[in-house]
Design a protein around this motif. Sequence first.
Motif, PDB file in Angstrom:
ATOM      1  N   SER A  67     -13.895   8.468 -11.029  1.00 10.93           N
ATOM      2  CA  SER A  67     -12.865   8.129 -11.926  1.00 10.93           C
ATOM      3  C   SER A  67     -12.153   6.743 -11.221  1.00 10.93           C
ATOM      4  N   ILE A  68     -12.071   6.000 -11.961  1.00 10.06           N
ATOM      5  CA  ILE A  68     -11.215   4.689 -11.330  1.00 10.06           C
ATOM      6  C   ILE A  68      -9.565   4.456 -11.718  1.00 10.06           C
ATOM      7  N   VAL A  69      -8.711   4.540 -10.681  1.00 13.52           N
ATOM      8  CA  VAL A  69      -7.428   4.344 -10.834  1.00 13.52           C
ATOM      9  C   VAL A  69      -6.892   3.150 -10.445  1.00 13.52           C
ATOM     10  N   MET A  70      -6.185   2.340 -10.964  1.00 10.74           N
ATOM     11  CA  MET A  70      -5.681   1.142 -11.011  1.00 10.74           C
ATOM     12  C   MET A  70      -4.091   1.129 -10.747  1.00 10.74           C
TER      13      MET A  70
ATOM     14  N   LEU B 120     -13.049   9.434  -6.859  1.00  4.82           N
ATOM     15  CA  LEU B 120     -11.694   8.852  -7.110  1.00  4.82           C
ATOM     16  C   LEU B 120     -11.834   7.341  -6.313  1.00  4.82           C
ATOM     17  N   ILE B 121     -11.564   6.601  -7.405  1.00  2.00           N
ATOM     18  CA  ILE B 121     -11.792   5.094  -6.540  1.00  2.00           C
ATOM     19  C   ILE B 121     -10.479   4.396  -6.997  1.00  2.00           C
ATOM     20  N   ILE B 122      -9.713   3.913  -6.127  1.00  2.01           N
ATOM     21  CA  ILE B 122      -8.180   3.554  -6.242  1.00  2.01           C
ATOM     22  C   ILE B 122      -8.111   2.133  -6.098  1.00  2.01           C
ATOM     23  N   VAL B 123      -7.997   1.423  -6.861  1.00  2.00           N
ATOM     24  CA  VAL B 123      -7.670  -0.031  -6.537  1.00  2.00           C
ATOM     25  C   VAL B 123      -6.322  -0.261  -6.464  1.00  2.00           C
ATOM     26  N   ASP B 124      -6.049  -1.196  -5.399  1.00  2.00           N
ATOM     27  CA  ASP B 124      -4.664  -1.517  -5.195  1.00  2.00           C
ATOM     28  C   ASP B 124      -4.712  -3.137  -5.662  1.00  2.00           C
ATOM     29  N   THR B 125      -3.669  -3.641  -6.512  1.00  2.00           N
ATOM     30  CA  THR B 125      -3.494  -5.079  -6.977  1.00  2.00           C
ATOM     31  C   THR B 125      -2.355  -5.718  -6.356  1.00  2.00           C
ATOM     32  N   SER B 126      -2.352  -6.784  -6.402  1.00  7.42           N
ATOM     33  CA  SER B 126      -1.027  -7.801  -6.016  1.00  7.42           C
ATOM     34  C   SER B 126       0.320  -7.190  -6.859  1.00  7.42           C
ATOM     35  N   GLY B 127       1.389  -7.260  -5.904  1.00 11.31           N
ATOM     36  CA  GLY B 127       2.419  -7.035  -6.458  1.00 11.31           C
ATOM     37  C   GLY B 127       3.017  -8.367  -7.328  1.00 11.31           C
ATOM     38  N   ARG B 128       3.923  -8.094  -8.447  1.00 11.85           N
ATOM     39  CA  ARG B 128       4.291  -9.272  -9.099  1.00 11.85           C
ATOM     40  C   ARG B 128       5.525  -8.900  -9.749  1.00 11.85           C
ATOM     41  N   HIS B 129       6.111 -10.159 -10.180  1.00 14.46           N
ATOM     42  CA  HIS B 129       7.223 -10.192 -11.182  1.00 14.46           C
ATOM     43  C   HIS B 129       7.061 -10.300 -12.362  1.00 14.46           C
ATOM     44  N   LYS B 130       8.039  -9.870 -13.441  1.00 12.71           N
ATOM     45  CA  LYS B 130       7.866  -9.889 -14.955  1.00 12.71           C
ATOM     46  C   LYS B 130       7.531 -11.568 -15.268  1.00 12.71           C
ATOM     47  N   GLN B 131       7.990 -12.348 -14.668  1.00 15.34           N
ATOM     48  CA  GLN B 131       7.890 -13.738 -15.084  1.00 15.34           C
ATOM     49  C   GLN B 131       6.864 -14.672 -14.556  1.00 15.34           C
TER      50      GLN B 131
END
Length: 495
Positions: free
Chosen positions: A102-105, A186-197
Amino acid sequence: MVLAELGTSISRALQQMSNATIIDEKVLNECLNEITRALLQADVQFKLVRDMQTNIKKIVNLDDLAAGHNKRRIIQQAIFNELCKMLDPGKPSFTPKKGKPSIVMFVGLQGSGKTTTCTKYAYYHQKKGWKPALVCADTFRAGAFDQLKQNAAKAKIPFYGSYTESDPVKIAVEGVERSKKENCDLIIVDTSGRHKQEAALFEEMRQVSEATKPDLVIFVMDSSIGQAAFDQAQAFKQSVAVGAVIVTKMDGHAKGGGALSAVAATKSPVIFIGTGEHMDDFQVFDVKPFVSRLLGMGDWSGFMDKIHEVVPMDQQPELLQKLTEGNFSLRIMYEQFQNLLKMGPIGQVFSMLPGFSAELMPKGHEKESQAKIKRYMTMMDSMTNEELDSSNPKLITESRMMRIARGSGRQKKEVEEMFEEYKRLAKIWSKMKGLKIPKKGDMSALSRNMNAQHMSKVLPPQMLKQIGGMGGLQNLMKQMGSGKDMMGMFGGGDK
């Protein structure tokens, strides 16, 4: 604790309503206005609050209720149900299965605690038998790679990332493929934090999602985000298919109402809450017990789970027997204080029982309360066996109080205070008399029926009649799947 102030304000509004001699339109409006004010001050979105108030007024039509109906309980239940609806979109999130990859982003704002939460999520499932892996696709924040790598090493979880590669999509795809080859489920992908704009970062997030095709996208939200929560959560939902929410930093003193708004914006359930910096400061989120505790009603099932978890197996039958007999001696109080002090964050445990948290464990004063409990135990150490085993407060005369005070090095007024606390807890304990307690994780038809029989004696006759008698009560408990809400809705909230 986040939302503690909200819970206190709502509990106060319900208590003021309960104290009213007659429940009329004016009392109902005052109660709802107080709750509305508390929710808005806690940063819950205005539209959600307005809709809740409108729905409650539709449900609670005082003119249609006959004189025998328990209006207080009906109002309390309506508030309970509406708060649950706010936090429950009505559909469960994807649940990973052992043995099947299972891939969880993970997505979220900068500074929301996303990277730490990835590790907590992985560690939680590792303890349950999964084989997780962590993939760092955050190439935007300096230090993200090192942080996740250190966390993974500490938890002994496989990790994939790159110091040199700048394309997060490529890292994510390679990390997922390698983890599959290593039989991680259980493959957990951490992505870059971002702001709405930040359009570019949102596009990057969408590309990572398209390339890895996650089974679940989790939006991680800082509980202190406030009124911006709804718009921010909605922006993420519009870019990727957010399927669940995790709320972090619930151990602080932020208002936290944004958590309720995020659920509404993403139409996705909260599945976990982060309650501290350590790996184990991570709790499964269950809507009904959470709202029950928020309203000061208690979480009986959660308390029982803690008992099963912490109290030695051989001591549990005796404790449960004492609980259901309803007789509360000072020795039992002493033993329960011992158990409660072992149960981790003591405020969490006490908040599970109706009536315990508000007075013995005031919000934000857990350390002082622990010290007070230890003082009480010191005083009880100076008592005789006869005094400890008696459930008759009249046995403790003025002269005995003086002797206990001298023996424990405390003042007489402190001993008097302890006895007042004992009387209050004894009153709560007595409500458990005759209640059949299901074993951990078990709410069979038999135990439901036993609890229904007990509840039928507690409920006002008119209310029992309104829900369809004994059969209606049994069906209601069956629908809930457990008896954990019954204490709150049918008596736990009253003093």
